[in-house]
Scaffold this motif. Structure first.
Motif, PDB file in Angstrom:
ATOM      1  N   VAL A 112       0.762  -1.230  -0.022  1.00  0.00           N
ATOM      2  CA  VAL A 112      -0.065  -0.090   0.127  1.00  0.00           C
ATOM      3  C   VAL A 112       1.002   1.206  -0.029  1.00  0.00           C
ATOM      4  N   ARG A 113       2.064   1.253   0.766  1.00  0.00           N
ATOM      5  CA  ARG A 113       2.945   2.509   0.816  1.00  0.00           C
ATOM      6  C   ARG A 113       3.315   2.687  -0.818  1.00  0.00           C
ATOM      7  N   GLN A 114       3.888   1.502  -1.228  1.00  0.00           N
ATOM      8  CA  GLN A 114       4.031   1.717  -2.640  1.00  0.00           C
ATOM      9  C   GLN A 114       2.988   2.510  -3.780  1.00  0.00           C
ATOM     10  N   LEU A 115       1.667   1.866  -3.646  1.00  0.00           N
ATOM     11  CA  LEU A 115       0.634   2.460  -4.143  1.00  0.00           C
ATOM     12  C   LEU A 115       0.461   3.824  -4.086  1.00  0.00           C
ATOM     13  N   VAL A 116       0.708   4.376  -2.813  1.00  0.00           N
ATOM     14  CA  VAL A 116       0.319   5.519  -2.526  1.00  0.00           C
ATOM     15  C   VAL A 116       1.678   6.388  -3.051  1.00  0.00           C
ATOM     16  N   ALA A 117       2.667   5.891  -2.980  1.00  0.00           N
ATOM     17  CA  ALA A 117       4.215   6.586  -3.616  1.00  0.00           C
ATOM     18  C   ALA A 117       3.940   6.948  -4.931  1.00  0.00           C
ATOM     19  N   GLU A 118       3.221   6.003  -5.707  1.00  0.00           N
ATOM     20  CA  GLU A 118       3.109   6.155  -7.091  1.00  0.00           C
ATOM     21  C   GLU A 118       1.731   6.834  -7.493  1.00  0.00           C
ATOM     22  N   GLY A 119       1.052   7.320  -6.530  1.00  0.00           N
ATOM     23  CA  GLY A 119      -0.220   8.281  -6.768  1.00  0.00           C
ATOM     24  C   GLY A 119      -1.353   7.348  -7.269  1.00  0.00           C
ATOM     25  N   ARG A 120      -1.360   6.085  -7.275  1.00  0.00           N
ATOM     26  CA  ARG A 120      -2.297   5.204  -7.629  1.00  0.00           C
ATOM     27  C   ARG A 120      -3.480   5.034  -6.633  1.00  0.00           C
ATOM     28  N   LEU A 121      -3.146   4.911  -5.509  1.00  0.00           N
ATOM     29  CA  LEU A 121      -4.112   5.206  -4.260  1.00  0.00           C
ATOM     30  C   LEU A 121      -3.768   6.608  -3.621  1.00  0.00           C
ATOM     31  N   GLU A 122      -4.941   7.564  -3.864  1.00  0.00           N
ATOM     32  CA  GLU A 122      -4.581   8.681  -3.433  1.00  0.00           C
ATOM     33  C   GLU A 122      -5.743   9.017  -2.387  1.00  0.00           C
ATOM     34  N   PHE A 123      -5.100   9.679  -1.381  1.00  0.00           N
ATOM     35  CA  PHE A 123      -5.964  10.141  -0.195  1.00  0.00           C
ATOM     36  C   PHE A 123      -6.303  11.768  -0.487  1.00  0.00           C
ATOM     37  N   VAL A 124      -7.762  11.923  -0.367  1.00  0.00           N
ATOM     38  CA  VAL A 124      -8.512  13.183  -0.420  1.00  0.00           C
ATOM     39  C   VAL A 124      -9.070  13.809   0.712  1.00  0.00           C
ATOM     40  N   ASN A 125      -9.054  14.720   1.003  1.00  0.00           N
ATOM     41  CA  ASN A 125      -9.620  15.333   2.356  1.00  0.00           C
ATOM     42  C   ASN A 125      -8.548  14.858   3.376  1.00  0.00           C
ATOM     43  N   GLY A 126      -8.624  13.693   3.871  1.00  0.00           N
ATOM     44  CA  GLY A 126      -7.907  13.132   4.905  1.00  0.00           C
ATOM     45  C   GLY A 126      -7.826  13.547   6.285  1.00  0.00           C
ATOM     46  N   GLY A 127      -9.162  13.829   6.508  1.00  0.00           N
ATOM     47  CA  GLY A 127      -9.474  14.119   7.959  1.00  0.00           C
ATOM     48  C   GLY A 127      -9.881  12.836   8.631  1.00  0.00           C
ATOM     49  N   TRP A 128     -10.261  12.838  10.029  1.00  0.00           N
ATOM     50  CA  TRP A 128     -10.736  11.468  10.475  1.00  0.00           C
ATOM     51  C   TRP A 128     -12.014  11.143  10.094  1.00  0.00           C
ATOM     52  N   CYS A 129     -12.448  12.181   9.457  1.00  0.00           N
ATOM     53  CA  CYS A 129     -14.062  12.000   8.958  1.00  0.00           C
ATOM     54  C   CYS A 129     -14.381  13.219   7.952  1.00  0.00           C
ATOM     55  N   MET A 130     -15.228  13.025   7.109  1.00  0.00           N
ATOM     56  CA  MET A 130     -15.737  14.133   6.319  1.00  0.00           C
ATOM     57  C   MET A 130     -16.631  15.004   7.298  1.00  0.00           C
ATOM     58  N   ASN A 131     -16.260  16.056   7.657  1.00  0.00           N
ATOM     59  CA  ASN A 131     -17.070  16.760   8.791  1.00  0.00           C
ATOM     60  C   ASN A 131     -17.906  17.388   8.124  1.00  0.00           C
ATOM     61  N   ASP A 132     -19.077  17.550   9.153  1.00  0.00           N
ATOM     62  CA  ASP A 132     -20.589  18.590   8.836  1.00  0.00           C
ATOM     63  C   ASP A 132     -19.632  20.012   8.512  1.00  0.00           C
ATOM     64  N   GLU A 133     -20.425  20.895   8.013  1.00  0.00           N
ATOM     65  CA  GLU A 133     -19.973  22.242   8.038  1.00  0.00           C
ATOM     66  C   GLU A 133     -20.969  23.205   8.396  1.00  0.00           C
ATOM     67  N   ALA A 134     -22.110  22.699   8.849  1.00  0.00           N
ATOM     68  CA  ALA A 134     -23.100  23.666   9.520  1.00  0.00           C
ATOM     69  C   ALA A 134     -23.090  23.651  11.069  1.00  0.00           C
ATOM     70  N   ALA A 135     -23.014  22.724  11.741  1.00  0.00           N
ATOM     71  CA  ALA A 135     -23.111  22.462  13.143  1.00  0.00           C
ATOM     72  C   ALA A 135     -21.757  22.433  13.709  1.00  0.00           C
ATOM     73  N   VAL A 136     -20.848  22.590  13.198  1.00  0.00           N
ATOM     74  CA  VAL A 136     -19.422  22.279  13.791  1.00  0.00           C
ATOM     75  C   VAL A 136     -18.830  23.693  14.278  1.00  0.00           C
ATOM     76  N   HIS A 137     -17.781  23.665  15.244  1.00  0.00           N
ATOM     77  CA  HIS A 137     -16.960  24.803  15.423  1.00  0.00           C
ATOM     78  C   HIS A 137     -15.778  24.673  14.783  1.00  0.00           C
ATOM     79  N   TYR A 138     -15.194  25.734  14.317  1.00  0.00           N
ATOM     80  CA  TYR A 138     -13.683  25.893  13.566  1.00  0.00           C
ATOM     81  C   TYR A 138     -12.783  25.204  14.561  1.00  0.00           C
ATOM     82  N   SER A 139     -12.791  25.068  15.672  1.00  0.00           N
ATOM     83  CA  SER A 139     -11.710  24.465  16.451  1.00  0.00           C
ATOM     84  C   SER A 139     -11.792  22.954  16.514  1.00  0.00           C
ATOM     85  N   SER A 140     -12.873  22.369  16.517  1.00  0.00           N
ATOM     86  CA  SER A 140     -13.168  20.925  16.325  1.00  0.00           C
ATOM     87  C   SER A 140     -12.857  20.565  14.902  1.00  0.00           C
ATOM     88  N   VAL A 141     -13.126  21.527  13.912  1.00  0.00           N
ATOM     89  CA  VAL A 141     -12.854  20.900  12.344  1.00  0.00           C
ATOM     90  C   VAL A 141     -11.267  20.860  12.357  1.00  0.00           C
TER      91      VAL A 141
END
Length: 994
Positions: A112-141
């Motif tokens: 998997v490290r090799q796949l990531v190094a070659e750009g074939r498995l790409e992480f996007v966003n990369g947070g612990w989750c894909m957070n909400d945008e309405a009910a969240v506070h910037y500190s927690s984001v």
């Protein structure tokens, strides 16, 4: 294909390509400049809880609810990538990936490290989750993004750093979210959901992609972010879904009567041509995947292979369409290389509607108890983080056990998910979110206890009373003597009003310096006793004002005094001034040094607020109302639900026209108790010396015996001439102007005059005219609006009988612990000031509410923690308080040998004559508890050195952005401009004796 064979193919491919493959933009496939390039993006959207819990989704259990097993998605995709160097896949939710990673062999990890190094498995966003945008506070984001990105950096290095933010499912998008992403170093941002009218308008103008200028204070391009709206949300085009959960026909290219290549190729070319008309370049994107897809990745890839092969074969027949496997970053790179000038957006994407009567504004308030628990949990996490740093390793390994902040960090990361804090998950999933937070609290209580014993020098039986809001605390109810430690996480001195449940009638309170503290004992209200439901036995509350030093604590000693002859009934009579609607006391009200609050003699409702310092008087009528939730009808089937707010009428029903009142008056606090109904009450409160009014409301169980769902609001009606304008915060930071029945970028056709004017309120909402401003601070995220000039309303609770048909599959009933409906208690703080000077108050008070002092109770008498160490009754970790406009946003352990520090300027440009000025602080001389040995400035997420940030440059139709060179770091002179956050990684050495 077996994993071992796939691993062999991978290493063979690496040798074939000479090991020269690279990640990032260098890994992108070659496109054709004279053709329409169609970027196929294989992806899965894996909710971190929704219809099933996080564990149920990961392991694939409870498939009777929804067939989904995240571990099998990754198990299935990786061999497909290993077998074919042309294939690509993106992954988003690190909470799931980190768990999967922990189960893998070292051989699989290396692959998997090799796949990531070659750009074939790409992480996007990369947070612990894909957070909400309405009910969240910037500190927690910031925290949840940093948590996920830190894992990727530690695991994959630079190739694991996402270049693209990817919020394909949140229900509306905030300007502050885009600003944070830009400051984290992202080059672009792709969205899935925007208002249906907005999307149609953009498609017609070919403005599906533009530059988002996400701050009015930060100098461009610091908060500029290229933003694209995806054509199909995040789903594939119709008829082109090839997951095991799909019903579309596969591509049959054999010699068979079922051969459908020609029809599917023709269809695909038509879809691509139609889509290209809405976008400006010769590149378009198609999201090939959806919720929890790719459990059998071979189905998807086999059909996409055929699609690519047969569509590209048409180029020999004159077609100008080229299809390729791609990723969001590769698509973004092509847009950047087009060297175009893009239009600029400066507002946000709220509210979101997917149809004329389908405004997703109910979730701004849904599950208000969870929203409050999440907010409190962040407060507790910051205290835990700080003390973990201040005490060093003794916080993790100490007399109360071994623990760390990690569990609460992860639980808070999960809680930011767009179906968690949003309130849009099933009930059993919501319960699980709360359970995870509770486990995190338990772990942090150990950390805090260890830290306080280490710093204070005394091993005590530290106790945490988490039900103080309903006057329950076994220690204070029973003990004759105890101590209250008030830990202040803010970098400035604070005063805090303390209320403790007790059973005595007279107490002494002694400050850390030995001086007596004025205090009062008042009876526990009937409102509170109803909420307690026989939990706790306190009959009184001890009330006093305490103070705590910057980033430190003060210890107050409480002693019960012999009871005087004044019986409890006489105490009630002495304190109370009871009256009923129809009273003739024309000036009935309460008053302190700064404010006077008057009540209508006929209705008992609030009628006027006076600011005595500024000689301002404003008629204000406040009452509680409820909207009748629509259940749909033959013409419009849409019902109100967890996501969608749709009242049956524009004017709500008052819960009552008149309220029963009684008043409590002491030297410390004055209170007016308003009883609106058996399920709605409020305390209007003035503390001595405080320039705000506190409204403590208690709502529930909301009655549904009449068969009507109810959406409960508090409304303030004034005579302010507001011209259809009101103001809300964006995730707790910058303020945005809202205009009724108006959108800045298109001509709105308003179909829901109430729901279509609701906006998320994370910390404050206000209305004003040229002279006076009325501000309401919230203790959690809520929906709010101004549906008429001079009026301001906040939705505080909702209980509904029907599902809104957006997937959750159950009504928002919230049974509560007694199964007759949820009771919610909360607070609004009311500020009345001149329009030009209000910012100082609401900024600082909102921050103090969000980062409130933490109370730790101590029976007393514990042995010294270390021989010869003197017990400290007061402690500050700072050499001196920071300026009031500077906030210590983060102080947390990052690595075993480094800590994370974030400093924030918390005022906007031009907001305050004094507080909006740049500020210079000396970071090297800031802390008493430790010395900084080395320091490095980072981007906001702390996953890249600031000096290495090289974001893509975009041309805009607006003013030309400056491109400042990186500043040379001088830690003795850290300059912060308005709204600027600066992030540092530091190696430290603990001071001896701390």
């Amino acid at each position: 294909m077996g994993v071992s064979l796939a691993l062999g193919l991978l290493f063979g491919a690496a040798a074939l390509y000479g090991g020269a493959a690279a990640c990032g933009y260098q890994s992108c496939s070659v496109t054709k400049p004279n053709m329409l390039n169609v970027h196929l993006i294989p992806h899965t959207h894996d909710d971190v809880g929704w219809l099933k819990t996080v564990d149920q989704y990961f392991f694939g259990v409870r498939n009777d609810i929804q067939h989904a097993g995240v571990q099998y998605i990754l198990d299935s995709v990786i061999p497909q990538l290993l077998a074919d160097p042309s294939k690509r896949f993106i992954y988003v939710e690190v909470a799931f990936f980190a768990r999967w990673w922990g189960l893998q062999t070292e051989a699989m990890r290396q692959a998997v490290r090799q796949l990531v190094a070659e750009g074939r498995l790409e992480f996007v966003n990369g947070g612990w989750c894909m957070n909400d945008e309405a009910a969240v506070h910037y500190s927690s984001v910031i925290d949840q993004m940093s948590l996920g990105l830190h894992f990727l950096q530690e695991t994959f290095g630079e190739c694991g750093r996402p270049r693209v933010a990817w919020h394909i499912d949140p229900f509306g998008h905030s300007r502050e979210q885009a600003s944070l992403f830009a400051q984290m170093g992202y080059d672009g941002f792709f969205l899935g959901r925007i208002d249906y009218q907005d999307k149609a308008h953009r498609e017609a103008l070919r403005e599906m992609e533009q530059l988002w200028r996400a701050s009015g204070s930060l100098e461009p391009p610091v908060a500029d972010l290229f933003t694209g709206v995806l054509p199909n949300g995040y789903n594939p085009p119709m008829s082109l879904c090839w997951d095991q959960s799909c019903s579309d026909d596969p591509i049959v290219d054999e010699d068979s009567d079922e051969n459908n290549v020609q029809s599917l190729v023709t269809y695909f070319l038509g879809v691509a041509a139609a889509q290209s008309k809405h976008y400006r370049t010769n590149h378009i994107v198609m999201t090939m995947g959806s919720d929890f897809q790719y459990e059998n990745a071979q189905l998807w890839y086999k059909n996409m292979d055929k699609l690519i092969k047969h569509v590209n074969a048409q180029q020999l027949r004159g077609s100008h369409v080229h299809v390729l496997y791609s990723t969001p970053s590769c698509y973004l790179w092509e847009l950047n290389q087009a060297n175009m000038s893009w239009s600029v957006k400066q507002d946000d994407f709220f509210p979101y509607a997917d149809g004329p009567h389908q405004f997703w504004t109910g979730y701004f308030t849904s599950r208000p108890a969870l929203k409050r628990y999440e907010r409190l949990s962040n407060n507790f996490l910051q205290v835990c983080n700080q003390l973990e740093v201040l005490a060093g390793t003794r916080a993790n390994v100490g007399p109360y056990g071994n623990s760390s902040s990690s569990e609460l960090r992860k639980a808070m990361g999960v809680a930011q998910h767009h179906d968690a804090v949003s309130g849009t998950a099933k009930q059993h999933v919501t319960n699980d979110y709360a359970k995870q937070l509770s486990s995190g609290w338990d772990a942090c209580q150990v950390v805090i206890s260890n830290a306080l014993a280490s710093i204070g020098g005394s091993k005590e039986n530290f106790m945490f009373c988490t039900y103080l809001n309903i006057s329950i605390c076994p220690l204070t109810e029973a003990a004759n003597k105890f101590m209250v430690m008030i830990y202040n996480p803010l970098p400035r001195h604070v005063n805090q009003n303390i209320r403790l449940p007790v059973n005595g009638s007279h107490y002494s309170v002694t400050a850390p310096d030995g001086q007596p503290v004025l205090n009062e004992v008042i009876p526990v209200s009937t409102f509170t006793r109803c909420v307690q439901r026989n939990r706790g036995n306190a009959i009184n509350e001890l009330v006093f004002q305490a103070s705590a030093p910057p980033l430190g604590y003060s210890s107050y000693t409480i002693s019960k005094l012999p009871s005087k002859s004044l019986a409890h009934s006489k105490l009630l009579k002495r304190l109370y001034d009871q009256t009923l609607p129809g009273m003739q006391h024309l000036s009935w009200g309460i008053q302190n040094e700064h404010l006077r609050v008057l009540f209508d003699p006929k209705t008992g409702l609030l009628k006027e607020i006076q600011n005595l310092d500024k000689s301002i008087s404003l008629p204000v009528s406040q009452n509680f109302f409820w909207y009748n939730a629509s259940i749909g009808n033959d013409d419009i089937s849409q019902a109100s639900g967890a996501y969608i707010f749709r009242p049956n009428a524009s004017e709500p029903f008052p819960i009552t026209e008149g309220v029963r009142l009684y008043k409590v008056k002491t030297q410390v606090v004055q209170e007016v108790y308003q009883n609106f109904s058996s399920w709605c009450s409020q305390v209007v409160r003035l503390y001595a010396g405080q320039p705000y009014i506190e409204l403590e409301w208690t709502i529930g169980p909301i009655p549904i015996g009449d068969g009507l769902g109810k959406e409960v609001i508090t409304r303030f009606d004034t005579n302010l001439q507001t011209d259809g304008r009101f103001y809300t915060d964006s995730n707790g930071r910058e303020i945005l102007e809202r205009r009724r029945d108006y959108r800045a970028t298109w001509n709105l056709s308003q179909t829901e005059p109430v729901a279509g004017n609701y906006y998320p309120v994370n910390s404050r909402i206000y209305i004003k005219d040229q002279k006076v401003q009325l501000t309401v601070l919230t203790d959690r995220s809520q929906g709010g609006s101004s549906t008429a000039d001079g009026s301001l309303e906040l939705m505080v609770h909702r209980r509904l009988l029907y599902d809104d048909n957006r997937g959750v599959g159950e009504p928002l009933l919230e049974p509560g612990i007694y199964h007759d409906g949820l009771v919610v208690r909360g607070r609004h703080l009311i500020l009345l000031d001149t329009a030009e000077s209000s910012a100082e108050q609401h900024r600082l008070l909102a921050q103090q509410e969000f980062m409130a002092p933490q109370l730790v109770l101590v029976p007393g008498g514990g042995p010294p923690y270390q021989p010869g160490q003197r017990s400290l009754k007061q402690f500050s970790a700072l050499r001196q308080a920071l300026p009031s406009n500077i906030h210590l946003l983060t102080l947390a352990q990052w690595e075993p040998d480094s800590i994370l520090i974030r400093l924030e300027h918390q005022f906007e440009r031009g907001e305050s004559a004094n507080s909006s000025m740049p500020v210079t602080v000396n970071l090297m001389n800031m802390f008493l508890s430790f010395n900084i040995i080395t320091i490095q400035e980072m981007n906001l997420a702390a996953n890249q050195k600031r000096e290495d940030m090289r974001r893509l440059i975009w041309q805009s139709d607006a003013d030309v952005a400056s491109h400042r060179s990186a500043r040379k770091l001088d830690p003795t002179r850290i300059v912060l401009q308005p709204m600027e956050i600066r992030t540092f990684l530091a190696q430290i050495q603990q001071e001896s004796g701390i």
